[in-house]
Design a protein around this motif. Structure first.
Motif, PDB file in Angstrom:
ATOM      1  N   ASN A   1      -0.440   5.925   8.102  1.00  7.40           N
ATOM      2  CA  ASN A   1      -1.329   5.323   7.077  1.00  7.40           C
ATOM      3  C   ASN A   1      -0.319   4.092   6.405  1.00  7.40           C
ATOM      4  OD1 ASN A   1      -3.558   6.520   7.458  1.00  7.40           O
ATOM      5  ND2 ASN A   1      -3.504   8.144   6.418  1.00  7.40           N
ATOM      6  N   GLU A   2       0.681   4.304   5.981  1.00  6.65           N
ATOM      7  CA  GLU A   2       1.785   3.335   5.498  1.00  6.65           C
ATOM      8  C   GLU A   2       1.813   2.246   6.380  1.00  6.65           C
ATOM      9  OE1 GLU A   2       6.098   3.323   3.883  1.00  6.65           O
ATOM     10  OE2 GLU A   2       5.079   5.274   3.818  1.00  6.65           O
ATOM     11  N   LEU A   3       2.131   2.384   7.619  1.00 10.99           N
ATOM     12  CA  LEU A   3       2.032   1.101   8.791  1.00 10.99           C
ATOM     13  C   LEU A   3       0.940   0.605   8.721  1.00 10.99           C
ATOM     14  CD1 LEU A   3       4.392   2.852  11.614  1.00 10.99           C
ATOM     15  CD2 LEU A   3       4.995   1.164   9.677  1.00 10.99           C
ATOM     16  N   ILE A   4      -0.285   1.296   8.865  1.00 13.34           N
ATOM     17  CA  ILE A   4      -1.755   0.652   8.774  1.00 13.34           C
ATOM     18  C   ILE A   4      -1.854  -0.121   7.565  1.00 13.34           C
ATOM     19  CG2 ILE A   4      -3.963   1.042   8.983  1.00 13.34           C
ATOM     20  CD1 ILE A   4      -3.326   3.639  10.600  1.00 13.34           C
ATOM     21  N   ALA A   5      -1.641   0.219   6.499  1.00  8.52           N
ATOM     22  CA  ALA A   5      -1.812  -0.503   5.217  1.00  8.52           C
ATOM     23  C   ALA A   5      -1.001  -1.799   5.082  1.00  8.52           C
ATOM     24  CB  ALA A   5      -1.396   0.463   4.030  1.00  8.52           C
ATOM     25  N   HIS A   6       0.272  -1.855   5.740  1.00  8.72           N
ATOM     26  CA  HIS A   6       1.026  -2.945   5.507  1.00  8.72           C
ATOM     27  C   HIS A   6       1.161  -3.912   7.099  1.00  8.72           C
ATOM     28  CE1 HIS A   6       2.999  -0.411   2.520  1.00  8.72           C
ATOM     29  NE2 HIS A   6       3.206  -1.611   1.842  1.00  8.72           N
ATOM     30  N   SER A   7       0.077  -3.676   7.702  1.00 12.59           N
ATOM     31  CA  SER A   7       0.031  -4.239   9.248  1.00 12.59           C
ATOM     32  C   SER A   7      -0.539  -5.697   8.730  1.00 12.59           C
ATOM     33  CB  SER A   7      -1.109  -3.604   9.997  1.00 12.59           C
ATOM     34  OG  SER A   7      -2.350  -3.284   9.523  1.00 12.59           O
ATOM     35  N   PRO A   8       0.120  -6.681   9.560  1.00 15.55           N
ATOM     36  CA  PRO A   8      -0.136  -7.840   9.312  1.00 15.55           C
ATOM     37  C   PRO A   8      -1.563  -8.387   9.680  1.00 15.55           C
ATOM     38  CG  PRO A   8       1.218  -8.002  11.147  1.00 15.55           C
ATOM     39  CD  PRO A   8       1.008  -6.268  10.571  1.00 15.55           C
ATOM     40  N   ALA A   9      -2.212  -9.518   9.105  1.00 18.42           N
ATOM     41  CA  ALA A   9      -3.440 -10.108   9.657  1.00 18.42           C
ATOM     42  C   ALA A   9      -3.182 -10.476  11.238  1.00 18.42           C
ATOM     43  CB  ALA A   9      -3.680 -11.281   8.736  1.00 18.42           C
ATOM     44  N   ILE A  10      -4.551 -10.403  12.048  1.00 17.99           N
ATOM     45  CA  ILE A  10      -4.102 -11.132  13.207  1.00 17.99           C
ATOM     46  C   ILE A  10      -3.610 -12.377  13.455  1.00 17.99           C
ATOM     47  CG2 ILE A  10      -6.359 -12.184  13.759  1.00 17.99           C
ATOM     48  CD1 ILE A  10      -5.179  -9.141  15.713  1.00 17.99           C
ATOM     49  N   SER A  11      -4.118 -13.240  12.535  1.00 18.20           N
ATOM     50  CA  SER A  11      -3.426 -14.765  12.692  1.00 18.20           C
ATOM     51  C   SER A  11      -1.948 -14.588  12.319  1.00 18.20           C
ATOM     52  CB  SER A  11      -4.163 -15.719  11.492  1.00 18.20           C
ATOM     53  OG  SER A  11      -4.013 -15.042  10.493  1.00 18.20           O
ATOM     54  N   ASP A  12      -1.645 -13.971  11.379  1.00 21.38           N
ATOM     55  CA  ASP A  12      -0.058 -13.804  11.156  1.00 21.38           C
ATOM     56  C   ASP A  12       0.644 -13.349  12.446  1.00 21.38           C
ATOM     57  OD1 ASP A  12      -0.208 -14.682   8.649  1.00 21.38           O
ATOM     58  OD2 ASP A  12      -0.438 -12.785   7.720  1.00 21.38           O
ATOM     59  N   TYR A  13       0.187 -12.190  12.830  1.00 23.81           N
ATOM     60  CA  TYR A  13       0.534 -11.626  14.195  1.00 23.81           C
ATOM     61  C   TYR A  13       0.804 -12.705  15.396  1.00 23.81           C
ATOM     62  CZ  TYR A  13       1.238  -8.905  18.607  1.00 23.81           C
ATOM     63  OH  TYR A  13       1.761  -8.526  19.609  1.00 23.81           O
ATOM     64  N   TYR A  14      -0.212 -13.543  15.599  1.00 17.28           N
ATOM     65  CA  TYR A  14      -0.428 -14.474  16.559  1.00 17.28           C
ATOM     66  C   TYR A  14       0.971 -15.340  16.363  1.00 17.28           C
ATOM     67  CZ  TYR A  14      -1.759 -18.310  19.381  1.00 17.28           C
ATOM     68  OH  TYR A  14      -1.808 -19.535  20.268  1.00 17.28           O
TER      69      TYR A  14
END
Length: 387
Positions: free
Chosen positions: A154-167
Motif C-alpha cells: 500500500n505504501e508503494l501504491i500511495a507513492h506510485s508516479p503518475a503515468i505521464s511521469d513514468y513515461y
C-alpha cells in the motif's frame, strides 16, 4: 489444471480459465470467445471488487488470476485482472463506471513492462487518472505481498508516479546528449499528439520542457510546426457546453448502463416516451439499441461523436458520483424511477392542457374546449393506474 470461473460484472459465469499445475503448455488456457465472453471486454474480479473500488476511489489493475487472489487474500479488494490479453479501451470503460483513477501494477519482466508501455496512450486517451507501479526486486504482485505484506505494498501504491511521469522517466530516457534530447522530442511529439485532454497535454509538455531543460514556449512552437494541436485554456473553456441533466431521467440512464439487461423492460413499457428531455431520451434509445445489437453497452460507442463529448463527460462524472446500486433493491429502485418519470410527464401534460384550455375558452372555441377536456379525462384515467 486449476479451474477459475470467470464472471461478468453481474456475477454471471460466462467462461472458465485453466492454469496447469505442473509442467506443460500452454500455461493458461481460457474458454474460447463467444457472444457472452470477449476477453477484451471482461475484467476478472470486477463483480466482487466494484464496491471496494468505489469506496477507495481507485482500482488496481494486475495481469493474472494469482496476483488478484493473493492481493484479495491480503485484504486488498479494489483489484481487477486482465484475462490473458492486453489492456483495452473497453476494459477502461468498464472501470469508468466506478472510478477514473487507476494504478497499473504490472509484472517486472519484459512482457509486463511492454504491456504497461502499450497502456500509456490508452490511459491518456480515455482521460483516466493513471499511475504506474513496477515492483522492486523483480517481484510480481503475488510474490511481493507474500514477502512484505499488505502495508508495504500500500505504501508503494500511495507513492506510485503518475503515468505521464513514468513515461518521461522510463520510456523517453535520460536525454544527456544533444542527440538524445532531439530523439526525445521526436518521440514525445508522437505521444503528445495522441493525448485528447488539453490540460493533460499542456502539463505533459511542461514536464518534457523541464526534463530537457528547454523553454516551454519554444517546445510548443516546435510541436505546432510538426502539426501537434495545442489549444489554450480559454479555448477549452469556450467548448465546455452546459448540459441540462434531469436527475430522475438520468438516474434511469445510469441504471441502464449498470444493468443493460433492463433495456428490454424499458422498451416493452415504452418508458422513454415519457422522457421530457430530448437529449436524454435520445441517449436512452441508443443504449436500448446498442444492447440489442451488441449484447453490451459502451458509452464511447453510444456517444461517439465530438458533439456528444459534453454529455459523455457529464455521464462519466455522474456514474462515479452516483451511490452504488444495490442488486437486492434493484427492482424497487427501477420501478420507483419509472413511476417518477411518468408522474413528471403527466404533470407536464396537465400544465400544457391547462394552458391550451384557457386559450380555447378565452377565444370561445367550444369544440376545442370539449376536445381538450376529453383528453384531460383520458390522461387522468391513465395517471390513476400508476398508483
Amino acid at each position: 489444471r486449476l479451474i477459475f470461473p470467470i464472471e461478468n460484472v453481474f456475477s454471471e459465469i460466462v467462461a472458465f480459465g485453466g492454469r496447469v499445475m505442473e509442467k506443460g503448455e500452454p500455461k493458461y488456457l481460457n474458454s474460447p470467445e463467444s457472444p457472452v465472453y470477449i476477453k477484451g471486454k471482461n475484467l476478472y474480479g470486477l463483480n466482487k471488487a466494484k464496491e471496494e473500488i468505489r469506496k477507495k476511489g481507485f482500482a488496481l489493475i494486475v495481469e493474472g488470476y494469482f496476483d488478484l487472489i493473493s492481493l484479495w487474500n491480503a485484504g486488498i479488494g479494489n483489484v481487477v485482472a486482465t484475462l490473458g490479453t492486453a489492456l483495452t479501451r473497453e476494459h477502461l470503460e468498464l472501470l469508468r463506471r466506478y472510478t477514473i483513477e487507476v494504478v497499473a501494477l504490472f509484472d517486472p519482466d519484459e512482457a509486463g513492462i511492454k504491456a504497461l508501455d502499450r497502456s500509456l496512450e490508452l490511459f491518456l486517451s480515455t482521460q483516466m487518472r493513471a499511475r504506474a507501479l513496477i515492483l522492486p526486486e523483480g517481484c510480481d504482485p503475488d510474490d511481493y505481498v507474500k514477502k512484505y505484506g499488505k502495508d508495504k505494498l500500500n505504501e508503494l501504491i500511495a507513492h506510485s508516479p503518475a503515468i505521464s511521469d513514468y513515461y518521461i522517466d522510463n520510456v523517453l530516457g535520460s536525454g544527456k546528449t544533444f542527440e538524445d534530447k532531439r530523439d526525445m522530442i521526436k518521440t514525445a511529439m508522437e505521444f503528445i499528439n495522441k493525448i485528447d485532454d488539453e490540460i493533460e497535454k499542456n502539463l505533459f509538455i511542461k514536464r518534457i520542457a523541464e526534463k530537457l531543460g528547454i523553454n516551454e514556449e519554444l517546445l510548443k512552437k516546435e510541436l505546432h510546426k510538426k502539426g501537434v494541436q495545442i489549444k489554450s485554456k480559454t479555448t477549452g473553456e469556450k467548448q465546455n457546453i452546459k448540459v441540462h441533466i434531469d436527475p430522475v431521467e438520468v438516474h434511469l440512464i445510469l441504471l441502464l448502463l449498470e444493468y443493460p439487461q433492463k433495456t428490454a423492460q424499458v422498451k416493452s413499457e415504452k418508458v422513454l416516451d415519457y422522457f421530457l428531455h430530448a437529449e436524454l431520451k435520445n441517449l436512452g434509445e441508443k443504449i436500448v439499441e446498442a444492447y440489442k445489437l451488441l449484447g453490451f453497452v459502451d458509452i464511447n460507442v453510444v456517444l461517439s461523436s465530438d458533439s456528444d463529448r459534453s454529455l459523455r463527460e457529464k455521464i462519466y462524472q455522474l456514474r462515479i458520483n452516483e451511490p452504488p446500486a444495490d442488486d437486492k433493491t434493484l427492482e424497487k429502485d427501477f420501478a420507483d424511477t419509472i413511476r417518477k418519470i411518468k408522474e413528471k410527464w403527466y404533470k407536464d401534460q396537465h400544465r400544457q392542457l391547462k394552458f391550451k384550455l384557457a386559450q380555447a375558452q378565452e377565444s370561445g372555441n367550444e369544440e376545442l374546449s370539449h376536445k381538450l377536456l376529453c383528453e384531460k379525462e383520458k390522461i387522468l384515467t391513465k395517471e390513476r393506474e400508476l398508483h
